[in-house]
Structure formats: structure tokens, C-alpha cells
Design an enzyme around this catalytic site. Structure first.
Site, short mmCIF file in Angstrom:
data_model
loop_
_atom_site.label_atom_id
_atom_site.label_comp_id
_atom_site.label_asym_id
_atom_site.label_seq_id
_atom_site.Cartn_x
_atom_site.Cartn_y
_atom_site.Cartn_z
N ARG A 62 0.84 -1.20 0.00
CA ARG A 62 0.00 0.00 0.00
C ARG A 62 0.88 1.25 0.00
NH1 ARG A 62 -5.16 1.36 0.58
NH2 ARG A 62 -5.98 2.83 2.10
N THR B 84 -10.35 0.91 -7.63
CA THR B 84 -9.96 -0.40 -7.08
C THR B 84 -10.30 -1.57 -8.00
OG1 THR B 84 -10.28 0.49 -4.89
CG2 THR B 84 -10.06 -1.88 -5.03
N THR C 244 -5.26 -0.65 -6.13
CA THR C 244 -6.11 0.54 -6.28
C THR C 244 -5.30 1.82 -6.48
OG1 THR C 244 -7.90 1.78 -5.24
CG2 THR C 244 -6.20 0.97 -3.77
N ASN D 33 -7.25 4.32 -5.51
CA ASN D 33 -8.33 4.87 -4.69
C ASN D 33 -9.50 5.28 -5.57
OD1 ASN D 33 -9.67 5.48 -2.34
ND2 ASN D 33 -8.90 7.56 -2.22
N GLU E 8 -4.65 7.99 -2.53
CA GLU E 8 -4.88 7.04 -1.43
C GLU E 8 -4.90 7.70 -0.06
OE1 GLU E 8 -6.32 3.70 -1.62
OE2 GLU E 8 -4.78 3.79 -3.16
N ASP F 134 -7.69 8.28 2.50
CA ASP F 134 -8.21 7.28 3.44
C ASP F 134 -7.79 7.55 4.89
OD1 ASP F 134 -9.51 5.97 1.46
OD2 ASP F 134 -8.15 4.26 1.32
N SER G 160 -7.24 0.80 5.21
CA SER G 160 -7.93 0.41 3.98
C SER G 160 -9.11 -0.49 4.31
CB SER G 160 -6.93 -0.35 3.11
OG SER G 160 -7.56 -1.01 2.05
N SER G 161 -9.93 -0.74 3.29
CA SER G 161 -11.01 -1.73 3.43
C SER G 161 -10.72 -2.97 2.60
CB SER G 161 -12.33 -1.14 2.95
OG SER G 161 -12.68 -0.04 3.73
N GLY H 168 -14.45 0.67 -2.03
CA GLY H 168 -14.31 1.39 -0.76
C GLY H 168 -14.75 0.56 0.43
N1 GLU Z 1 -8.82 3.32 -0.92
C1 GLU Z 1 -9.82 2.32 -0.66
C2 GLU Z 1 -9.31 1.32 0.36
O1 GLU Z 1 -8.14 1.05 0.42
C3 GLU Z 1 -10.20 1.58 -1.88
C4 GLU Z 1 -10.75 2.51 -2.91
C5 GLU Z 1 -12.15 2.22 -3.31
O2 GLU Z 1 -12.43 1.07 -3.68
O3 GLU Z 1 -12.96 3.12 -3.30
O4 GLU Z 1 -10.09 0.81 1.08
#
Ligand code: GLU
Length: 577
Positions: free
Chosen positions: A125, A390, A408, A410, A429, A432, A459-460, A481
Site C-alpha cells: 500500500r 480499485t 487501487t 483509490n 490514497e 483514506d 484500507s477496506s 471502498g
Molecule cells: N482506498 C480504498 C481502500 O483502500 C479503496 C478505494 C475504493 O475502492 O474506493 O479501502
């Protein structure tokens, strides 16, 4: 990603669609009994049992982009491993689906090494530059000319290189070159990219790099049109020839730094040179005879999945049925509680002590379980009081190696600027990181996920592998996200509890639990009876367009046959051979 505001009612167009659906269904002709019987017999004959007959294969790939899937399958057909295929898939996906990921971004890769019966996890990341202006982050959103502030140091190239060193069989240049060729000779515009170019043209065209490649004569390239990206092709050729040094040092690095700084960012050559991926111990839980390996911090996704599994037994969920309000409410409550933990406790594990073992401990989950009931719903901050581009890709080879990887930039086209000479779409990114105001409802002054020099934002992303008797039976993950973790949890349960194949699981409507609102968000078309049932349990029901959240899944049976499926919501591509 910015997950939009919601309402309790269906949106206007959705209302119209619902009405249309009713009208269309009334037009269905009544099938005479005899014809019906013939149809049933025919359908039964068309329902063979073997995976191969159902279109399964010994090798499989599922991505959001057809070109990426085809090139990845070709790597394995030439003797490459799942990792070789993944490197090609991720880089090609970055070329042909630049909306979602690319060398200007980063991600997480979870690998099952079949020969060692071991899961290996690499965190590549993005990190915050050393000179990050921390105070400015409280005043987001940044203006359009300042989006470089959100760009972290991209981890993609060093991450993929390290994965290749772990289990690659083909040469590095052989796995990178197909992506370079794709950029040079051209790739067909896939539906998601075409829709985004059309829908967000005004904004996207402002970047000369994006405009030059995707808006020939000022008009968006249409679905199916062939697009070439010569600047990115040259960058990838250099990476193929010289490895990560061609990206993190020299001309490309200078171009990244200059472009970020022109957009208000703080990236330096030293930030790039010093970037390193981090090996992490996967989060593991043994559940109902399965070993589930998933993503630990700096992602919150794995915690959300593992806590949900630990709260419920299979039978307890199975008894309600997957489409029932009771089942969805129970899972929703588990996810809300996990979101509360995310907000309170999760940050970059290299900057903040995160005691994951304690967060998922049996005692803690038992206490939490007592608070969850079928007839009432909690607000997120009421849990834990004891103390939103992503691309997800899966590759699986004939030896049993599996890679499940989320990457991703983002948001859609990341920070929406391209490096001037090297054609790289840069990530945003660092958006986040959490603001102070987001954790105020939890009674906290500062978030463990606050911006700090060198930190990775929480992150998710939830790359996950399910193993049974030392063999992978399911590999999955998704984009979208904070919906990534809620989707992954539901797809794991759909397969393990309700026996749905990847294709069946992805075809079902799902729900979403937003991090900052009290809703359970259903997918358009959910029946009124479900809405009423959920409301009777205290849930506040809203609707959510699931168009930018997409899962990729591969299931593997005991003979090694693979069933891969890509989410129809983002028009992905699954190939089995
Ligand atoms: N930045 C998001 C994350 O790491 C992912 C981006 C997205 O899918 O909107 O969770």
C-alpha cells in the site's frame, strides 16, 4: 471512494425501474403445463454435476478486465504460476482499466503457496511522504489543483516484483512485457471505463494525460474502441528491462515527483527510493472446519470478516436463509460493531499499536454477541463502548497456488492527474486517513488512522483465501471502498453457509453498511417484504447503487477444478481452461 448520500426511499430512476419491472413481469406469457414439464426435464438435463462440464478448469483467472484475464491465462498456459499470471494481470489491468488501479497505486496480495501449504501476505500500500502537511488534511476536500497532496508513494511495482521473486517461474521481463505491449499496440475500452469516460468527461478531460489518451478529438473513447498509451508503454518497457529501479529512481521517479509537486503534493525522490512493501502475517481464523486467511491492518476488511464469523455459527445463520431479514440484520449488526472497532482502534500497525488478537478474542466476541438481538438495531458508535476505483483479481494455477490481490489508485482515475512524461495515473490514497471530526462521535480527539509521515492509511481491501484440509477452496476479494469488506463477508458466507457457487453468489442482491450512517443499504430491486422485515428489527433501510463495487471469486473443488466468476456489476471477466 465517496459513497454517496442515501435516502430511505428508492431513488427516482430506481422507482421508475421498479415500476417497469412489475409491468414487464405481467407481460410474461403463462406457460402451459405440458410445455412447463418439458422445460423442467430439459433444464434438469442441462444441469450436469461435474465442474468441468459446468465450464470449470484447471487454471482460472477472474479480473475486472478481459484483456488482463486473457493475458494472465496465457502466462499459465506458457508454464507460469498463479503469481506470474497475477503480475501480468495486475499490470495489464492497470493499463486497460486505469479507472481503478495501476503502477501509480498500491495494494495487498495474498498468496497460497501450495507446496508449503502456507499463506503469504504482502502489503504494498502507498505510504505518506515524509513532508506531508498533516494539518491540511483536516480541511479536505482539497481543491482540484491540490490533489497531489493525496498521492502516497506508489507501492505497486515493488510489490509485484517481490511477489514474483516469491513464486514466479517465468522471467520478470516475460511477465511485464505483455502489459507494455497492450499499452503500445492498444486495448479495447471495457464497459466500465467507457461509462466512466462518458459520465465524468468534464472533470477527467481537465488532465492533459487522460485527455490525450482517452478523449481523441475531445470525445470519449467508446466501449470497444482501441486505445493506445505510448507514454505508459515506455514506462512499462523500462520496468520490464530493469525492474523496480526503473520506477523508483531515474527519469520516471523524477517525473512522478515533479508531477505530484505541480499538483500541490509533497513527494520527493527520497520517498520513492525508500519505499518498501511490508510482509504481514495474515489474519487467520478457524471456522466450521475451514481455515480463513485474510487481510490484517492496515486494512479493516479482514477484521470485519473475522469478527462476523466468530460471532455466529454456520447453523445459526443457515436457519434463517440468505434472503431473510433476520440473517441480513445479524450480519449487519456484526459489521456495524466491526466498523466501530475500525474507527476506534485501527491505524497503520507500523505507527500505532493495534492489538488484533484482543479485538477478535473469544471473550470479547462473546460479550458482543450478548448485545446483538433479532429485534433491535444499534447505532455504530454504541458498539465498542467496553473500552469508498480499485480492482480485485484472482489467479489460480494447476499446482494449487492461488493469488488473490486487491490493487487501487483509490478513486476513479486516482488523484485525476497523470505524470507528464511517463503516463502514470497517480493515486489519491491518502484520502483514506481519518479526520478528527469523524472520530468525535466515538468520544475521541484523534484517530489512530491520522495522517503521519510514512504512514499507510487504513484500507477496506480484503483479499481472502479459505482453506480446507490444506487446500484452497475459495479465493476472493473486491473493489468499492468500505463496501469491500461488507461484500467480502457476505460472499464468504454465501459460499460457506449457503453453498452458493461464485456465479450464484455474485448474482444475488447484497447489502451495505455505511461507516457513518445508521442505514442498512439494500441493492435496488429488494422486495418490499424484506424492507418491512428489516424495519421491524429497528433497521433503517436505504438503497445503494452497487455499480462500482465488484467482487471476483474462484472456488476450487477437491480435484482441483476451478469455478471462477467476475461480478456482473462492473462487467468483469472470468476465464477457466
Ligand atoms: N482506498 C480504498 C481502500 O483502500 C479503496 C478505494 C475504493 O475502492 O474506493 O479501502
Amino acid at each position: 471512494m465517496g459513497l454517496g448520500l442515501t435516502s430511505r426511499r428508492a431513488f427516482g430512476p430506481e422507482k421508475r425501474r421498479q415500476r417497469e419491472r412489475v409491468i414487464r413481469s405481467r407481460r410474461f406469457p403463462v406457460v402451459p403445463a405440458a410445455v412447463g414439464a418439458v422445460l423442467v426435464v430439459g433444464l434438469l438435463a442441462l444441469a450436469p454435476k461435474s465442474v468441468a462440464q459446468r465450464g470449470g478448469g484447471r487454471i482460472a483467472v477472474a479480473t475486472e478486465n478481459k484483456s488482463a484475464s486473457q493475458l494472465a491465462i496465457a502466462q499459465m498456459q506458457k508454464g507460469g504460476t498463479a503469481v506470474d499470471a497475477m503480475v501480468t494481470a495486475a499490470l495489464s489491468g492497470g493499463v486497460a482499466s486505469p479507472t481503478s488501479s495501476g503502477v501509480g497505486g498500491g495494494g495487498f496480495g495474498l498468496v497460497w503457496i501450495a507446496a508449503e501449504r502456507r499463506a503469504y501476505l504482502l502489503d504494498f500500500r502507498e505510504t505518506a511522504p515524509k513532508g506531508i502537511d498533516v494539518a491540511a488534511f483536516e480541511n479536505r476536500p482539497f481543491s482540484k489543483d491540490q490533489l497531489g497532496r493525496l498521492s502516497g508513494v506508489p507501492g505497486e511495482v515493488r510489490g509485484l516484483y517481490q511477489l514474483h521473486k516469491l513464486l514466479g517461474k517465468r522471467k520478470w521481463n516475460e511477465v511485464v512485457e505483455p502489459a507494455a505491449r497492450l499499452a503500445k499496440t492498444g486495448f479495447p475500452v471495457v464497459r466500465h471505463l467507457g461509462n466512466m469516460l462518458k459520465g465524468y468527461g468534464k472533470r477527467l478531460k481537465q488532465d492533459p494525460g487522460v485527455a490525450g489518451v482517452y478523449y481523441p478529438n475531445g470525445r470519449p473513447a467508446a466501449v470497444g474502441n482501441l486505445v493506445k498509451n505510448p507514454a505508459l508503454a515506455r514506462t512499462l518497457e523500462k520496468i520490464a528491462a530493469s525492474g523496480p529501479a526503473a520506477f523508483y529512481e531515474g527519469d520516471v521517479a523524477s517525473d512522478i515527483v515533479e508531477s505530484a509537486r505541480k499538483n500541490g503534493g509533497a513527494l520527493t525522490l527520497a520517498d520513492l527510493k525508500d519505499y518498501r512493501p511490508a510482509e504481514r502475517k495474515p489474519l487467520h481464523v478457524r471456522w466450521e472446519g475451514y481455515d480463513v486467511y485474510t487481510m490484517p491492518p492496515p486494512s479493516a476488511g479482514g477484521l470485519m470478516l473475522v469478527q462476523t464469523l466468530k460471532l455466529y455459527k454456520k447453523a445459526e445463520l443457515a436457519q434463517h436463509g440468505i434472503d431473510s431479514g433476520a440473517y441480513q440484520h445479524l450480519v449487519a449488526e456484526a459489521l456495524r460493531a466491526a466498523i466501530a472497532d475500525r474507527m476506534r482502534y485501527l491505524g497503520d500497525p507500523d505507527k500505532e499499536k493495534v492489538d488484533v488478537a484482543k479485538l477478535v478474542s473469544d471473550e470479547r466476541m462473546a460479550l458482543r454477541k450478548k448485545r446483538i438481538a433479532l429485534d433491535r438495531t444499534h447505532g455504530i458508535p454504541r458498539f465498542g463502548l467496553e473500552g469508498a476505483g480499485t480492482h480485485h483479481l484472482v489467479t489460480a494455477d494447476a499446482l494449487g497456488n492461488v493469488v488473490t490481490l486487491t490493487t487501487t489508485v483509490n478513486r476513479l482515475f486516482g488523484a485525476k492527474y497523470t505524470t507528464e512524461k511517463s503516463g502514470i495515473v497517480m493515486n489519491d490514497e491518502l484520502d483514506d486517513f481519518t479526520t478528527k471530526s469523524s472520530v468525535a462521535p466515538f468520544g475521541m480527539k484523534e484517530s489512530p488512522n491520522r495522517p503521519r509521515p510514512g504512514a499507510r492509511p487504513v484500507s477496506s481491501m480484503t483479499p481472502t483465501i479459505v482453506v480446507k484440509n490444506g487446500r484452497v477452496v475459495l479465493a476472493l476479494g473486491g473493489s468499492g471502498g468500505t463496501a469491500i469488506a461488507t461484500n467480502t463477508t457476505q460472499m464468504v458466507l454465501s459460499n460457506l453457509v449457503f453453498g452458493n457457487s461464485p456465479k450464484q453468489a455474485l448474482a444475488k442482491r447484497r447489502f451495505y453498511i455505511p461507516t457513518r450512517q445508521a442505514y442498512i443499504m439494500l441493492e435496488q430491486g429488494a422486495p418490499k417484504s424484506l424492507v418491512r422485515d428489516l424495519e421491524s428489527r429497528g433497521e433503517i433501510v436505504g438503497f445503494f447503487p452497487f455499480k462500482t463495487t465488484a467482487m471476483q471469486m474462484v472456488a476450487i473443488d477437491e480435484r482441483g477444478h476451478k469455478l471462477a466468476a467476475s461480478d456482473p456489476r462492473k462487467h468483469g471477466s472470468a476465464i477457466m481452461r
